[in-house]
Design an enzyme around this catalytic site. Sequence first.
Site, mmCIF file in Angstrom:
data_model
loop_
_atom_site.group_PDB
_atom_site.id
_atom_site.type_symbol
_atom_site.label_atom_id
_atom_site.label_comp_id
_atom_site.label_asym_id
_atom_site.label_seq_id
_atom_site.Cartn_x
_atom_site.Cartn_y
_atom_site.Cartn_z
ATOM 1 N N TYR A 1 -1.718 -1.155 10.776
ATOM 2 C CA TYR A 1 -2.037 -1.765 9.474
ATOM 3 C C TYR A 1 -0.884 -1.541 8.503
ATOM 4 C CZ TYR A 1 -3.683 -1.729 4.648
ATOM 5 O OH TYR A 1 -3.774 -1.923 3.293
ATOM 6 N N SER B 1 0.834 -1.196 0.000
ATOM 7 C CA SER B 1 0.000 0.000 0.000
ATOM 8 C C SER B 1 0.869 1.246 0.000
ATOM 9 C CB SER B 1 -0.867 -0.023 1.267
ATOM 10 O OG SER B 1 -1.457 1.235 1.474
ATOM 11 N N LYS C 1 2.128 -4.076 6.443
ATOM 12 C CA LYS C 1 2.538 -4.065 5.022
ATOM 13 C C LYS C 1 4.051 -3.879 4.919
ATOM 14 C CE LYS C 1 -1.544 -4.511 3.201
ATOM 15 N NZ LYS C 1 -1.909 -5.826 2.679
HETATM 16 P P1 NAD Z 1 -11.068 -6.943 1.049
HETATM 17 O O1 NAD Z 1 -11.289 -6.919 2.516
HETATM 18 O O2 NAD Z 1 -12.227 -6.764 0.157
HETATM 19 O O3 NAD Z 1 -10.296 -8.289 0.632
HETATM 20 C C1 NAD Z 1 -9.427 -8.965 1.521
HETATM 21 C C2 NAD Z 1 -9.903 -10.404 1.601
HETATM 22 O O4 NAD Z 1 -9.040 -11.140 2.459
HETATM 23 C C3 NAD Z 1 -11.313 -10.537 2.163
HETATM 24 O O5 NAD Z 1 -12.106 -11.264 1.253
HETATM 25 C C4 NAD Z 1 -11.130 -11.286 3.488
HETATM 26 O O6 NAD Z 1 -12.227 -12.134 3.759
HETATM 27 C C5 NAD Z 1 -9.831 -12.042 3.224
HETATM 28 N N1 NAD Z 1 -9.035 -12.398 4.412
HETATM 29 C C6 NAD Z 1 -8.618 -11.579 5.415
HETATM 30 N N2 NAD Z 1 -7.902 -12.279 6.310
HETATM 31 C C7 NAD Z 1 -7.844 -13.564 5.863
HETATM 32 C C8 NAD Z 1 -7.242 -14.758 6.348
HETATM 33 N N3 NAD Z 1 -6.563 -14.793 7.489
HETATM 34 N N4 NAD Z 1 -7.381 -15.898 5.622
HETATM 35 C C9 NAD Z 1 -8.093 -15.893 4.469
HETATM 36 N N5 NAD Z 1 -8.688 -14.801 3.970
HETATM 37 C C10 NAD Z 1 -8.563 -13.640 4.660
HETATM 38 O O7 NAD Z 1 -9.951 -5.831 0.741
HETATM 39 P P2 NAD Z 1 -9.419 -5.264 -0.657
HETATM 40 O O8 NAD Z 1 -9.758 -3.821 -0.694
HETATM 41 O O9 NAD Z 1 -9.782 -6.137 -1.766
HETATM 42 O O10 NAD Z 1 -7.858 -5.345 -0.371
HETATM 43 C C11 NAD Z 1 -7.071 -6.444 -0.810
HETATM 44 C C12 NAD Z 1 -5.639 -6.234 -0.339
HETATM 45 O O11 NAD Z 1 -5.144 -5.006 -0.857
HETATM 46 C C13 NAD Z 1 -5.484 -6.155 1.174
HETATM 47 O O12 NAD Z 1 -4.289 -6.818 1.535
HETATM 48 C C14 NAD Z 1 -5.361 -4.675 1.430
HETATM 49 O O13 NAD Z 1 -4.619 -4.402 2.601
HETATM 50 C C15 NAD Z 1 -4.613 -4.212 0.186
HETATM 51 N N6 NAD Z 1 -4.856 -2.788 -0.106
HETATM 52 C C16 NAD Z 1 -6.130 -2.341 -0.237
HETATM 53 C C17 NAD Z 1 -6.356 -0.993 -0.502
HETATM 54 C C18 NAD Z 1 -7.766 -0.452 -0.621
HETATM 55 O O14 NAD Z 1 -7.949 0.736 -0.480
HETATM 56 N N7 NAD Z 1 -8.784 -1.261 -0.900
HETATM 57 C C19 NAD Z 1 -5.275 -0.122 -0.638
HETATM 58 C C20 NAD Z 1 -3.979 -0.619 -0.511
HETATM 59 C C21 NAD Z 1 -3.781 -1.965 -0.242
HETATM 60 C C1 UD1 Z 2 -6.847 5.210 3.357
HETATM 61 C C2 UD1 Z 2 -6.019 4.536 4.433
HETATM 62 C C3 UD1 Z 2 -4.709 4.074 3.823
HETATM 63 C C4 UD1 Z 2 -4.919 3.236 2.572
HETATM 64 C C5 UD1 Z 2 -5.712 4.077 1.584
HETATM 65 C C6 UD1 Z 2 -5.926 3.384 0.263
HETATM 66 C C7 UD1 Z 2 -6.699 5.715 6.463
HETATM 67 C C8 UD1 Z 2 -6.304 6.693 7.540
HETATM 68 N N1 UD1 Z 2 -5.791 5.478 5.509
HETATM 69 O O1 UD1 Z 2 -6.200 6.405 3.050
HETATM 70 O O2 UD1 Z 2 -3.983 3.320 4.767
HETATM 71 O O3 UD1 Z 2 -3.693 2.860 2.023
HETATM 72 O O4 UD1 Z 2 -6.962 4.402 2.199
HETATM 73 O O5 UD1 Z 2 -7.193 2.924 0.095
HETATM 74 O O6 UD1 Z 2 -7.794 5.135 6.499
HETATM 75 N N2 UD1 Z 2 -12.581 11.471 3.326
HETATM 76 C C9 UD1 Z 2 -13.611 12.325 3.693
HETATM 77 N N3 UD1 Z 2 -14.753 11.785 4.184
HETATM 78 C C10 UD1 Z 2 -14.939 10.441 4.357
HETATM 79 C C11 UD1 Z 2 -13.874 9.572 3.968
HETATM 80 C C12 UD1 Z 2 -12.710 10.122 3.471
HETATM 81 O O7 UD1 Z 2 -13.491 13.536 3.549
HETATM 82 O O8 UD1 Z 2 -15.986 10.019 4.829
HETATM 83 C C13 UD1 Z 2 -11.350 12.042 2.750
HETATM 84 C C14 UD1 Z 2 -10.117 11.732 3.568
HETATM 85 O O9 UD1 Z 2 -9.902 12.718 4.526
HETATM 86 C C15 UD1 Z 2 -9.039 11.717 2.485
HETATM 87 C C16 UD1 Z 2 -9.766 11.265 1.225
HETATM 88 O O10 UD1 Z 2 -11.157 11.473 1.482
HETATM 89 O O11 UD1 Z 2 -8.579 13.013 2.281
HETATM 90 C C17 UD1 Z 2 -9.548 9.814 0.904
HETATM 91 O O12 UD1 Z 2 -9.816 9.052 2.073
HETATM 92 P P1 UD1 Z 2 -9.752 7.457 2.102
HETATM 93 O O13 UD1 Z 2 -10.615 6.901 1.037
HETATM 94 O O14 UD1 Z 2 -9.999 7.031 3.498
HETATM 95 O O15 UD1 Z 2 -8.241 7.139 1.679
HETATM 96 P P2 UD1 Z 2 -6.849 7.624 2.322
HETATM 97 O O16 UD1 Z 2 -7.045 8.653 3.338
HETATM 98 O O17 UD1 Z 2 -5.947 7.948 1.198
#
Ligand code: NAD
Ligand code: UD1
Length: 337
Positions: free
Chosen positions: A148, A124, A152
């Site tokens: 969190y 991330s 990572k």
């Molecule tokens: P998500 O929660 O939709 O998907 C994660 C999946 O992992 C879920 O289906 C959950 O059931 C499964 N899981 C969690 N712990 C587990 C375990 N111990 N064994 C088996 N399954 C397990 O989240 P996502 O948004 O699809 O994110 C996927 C990955 O990308 C995550 O590692 C997350 O940290 C990373 N990531 C997400 C974002 C974002 O904003 N969505 C940003 C940066 C990184």
């Molecule tokens: C979040 C996570 C970060 C992750 C990233 C990618 C936090 C503190 N950080 O960051 O670890 O890698 O998502 O998905 O959760 N906002 C509002 N109102 C809301 C929600 C968000 O104004 O109800 C604003 C936030 O202040 C921010 C922007 O929208 O400025 C994006 O927020 P968000 O979607 O939570 O992502 P990140 O803050 O980038």
Amino acid sequence: MKILVTGGTGYIGSHTVLSLQEAGHDVVVIDNLVNSSEESLRRVAELSGKEAEFHNVDLVDEAAVEQVFAGAGIDAVIHFAGLKAVGESVREPLKYYYNNLVGTLNLIRVMDRHDVRSFVFSSSATVYGEHNPIPYVEKMEIGANNPYGRTKEQIEDILSDLGDADPRWHIALLRYFNPVGAHPSGRIGEDPQGIPNNLVPFIAQVAVGRREKLMVFGGDYDTPDGTCLRDYIHVEDLAEGHVAALNYVAGRAGVFRWNLGSGRGSSVLEVLRSFEKAVGEPIPYEITERRAGDLPAFWADAASALADLGWSTTKTVDQMCEDHWRWQKNNPQGYAS
Ligand code: NAD
Ligand code: UD1
């Protein structure tokens, strides 16, 4: 190839399973459904015409992971499974360190025993922490500022040490920026449990009538409109980035790091306006206090992924909002609809 996707029923995982199947790969999914539903995979199969093999397995159960690998002929692994709510990780750090670290350690130990050493990891942008200038470049010193993010960072360190110690490993560390949007069919998308933490899922729930208004966290940042800037990336572009990274590392040993972002920042109000355009109606909002831990602005330097993988984002914030809205409108309660 036959690809094991952990977390494959989740938001990014389900879109990536579809992209992998469309690229001709066979897919095996492990997920314990702690934050997702198997319905996503049924819909992916409907879209691709191919079934993924599903195992309801918790990665912290090493013996169960071992059973999935036994005789399965897996060629490579894409590892999405993990817990991802920053606020919850601050309140319950042990839950995060245990799930994310032990789950990953079990997985790579089992892979090693089965001679499977091609690995793509969901990292991330949060690993860049608070100390780096923008845009973020892969060579910068990382250092996350919440549990969190530290999971990572620690997993990146473990994988880097592993790759340095054993040249048979092929490892991609993918640092995602802000994934939003959904498959344009409106059949699969993000289905957050409870109150969404992230911006676009929250806006979508306001638009569909599940929440009253968006709280914009801070309107007095030193940015053009006073709200924070982030690098939003369409989940389909992100999924394609995984296919590109997998193809690259399959042919090369080593540890590689890529930002997956667009290289552009958009403000909270710009995203809100795009979503309003998609919906065709104003969305109620109020500017409130800053959220603790938020950075004013960050975005990716996206040059490395383009140079190495030939990958770059193709979709605009308007398209992300249109697709996200189609998914939300057609599935107001997510997969439970
Ligand atoms: P998500 O929660 O939709 O998907 C994660 C999946 O992992 C879920 O289906 C959950 O059931 C499964 N899981 C969690 N712990 C587990 C375990 N111990 N064994 C088996 N399954 C397990 O989240 P996502 O948004 O699809 O994110 C996927 C990955 O990308 C995550 O590692 C997350 O940290 C990373 N990531 C997400 C974002 C974002 O904003 N969505 C940003 C940066 C990184
Ligand atoms: C979040 C996570 C970060 C992750 C990233 C990618 C936090 C503190 N950080 O960051 O670890 O890698 O998502 O998905 O959760 N906002 C509002 N109102 C809301 C929600 C968000 O104004 O109800 C604003 C936030 O202040 C921010 C922007 O929208 O400025 C994006 O927020 P968000 O979607 O939570 O992502 P990140 O803050 O980038």
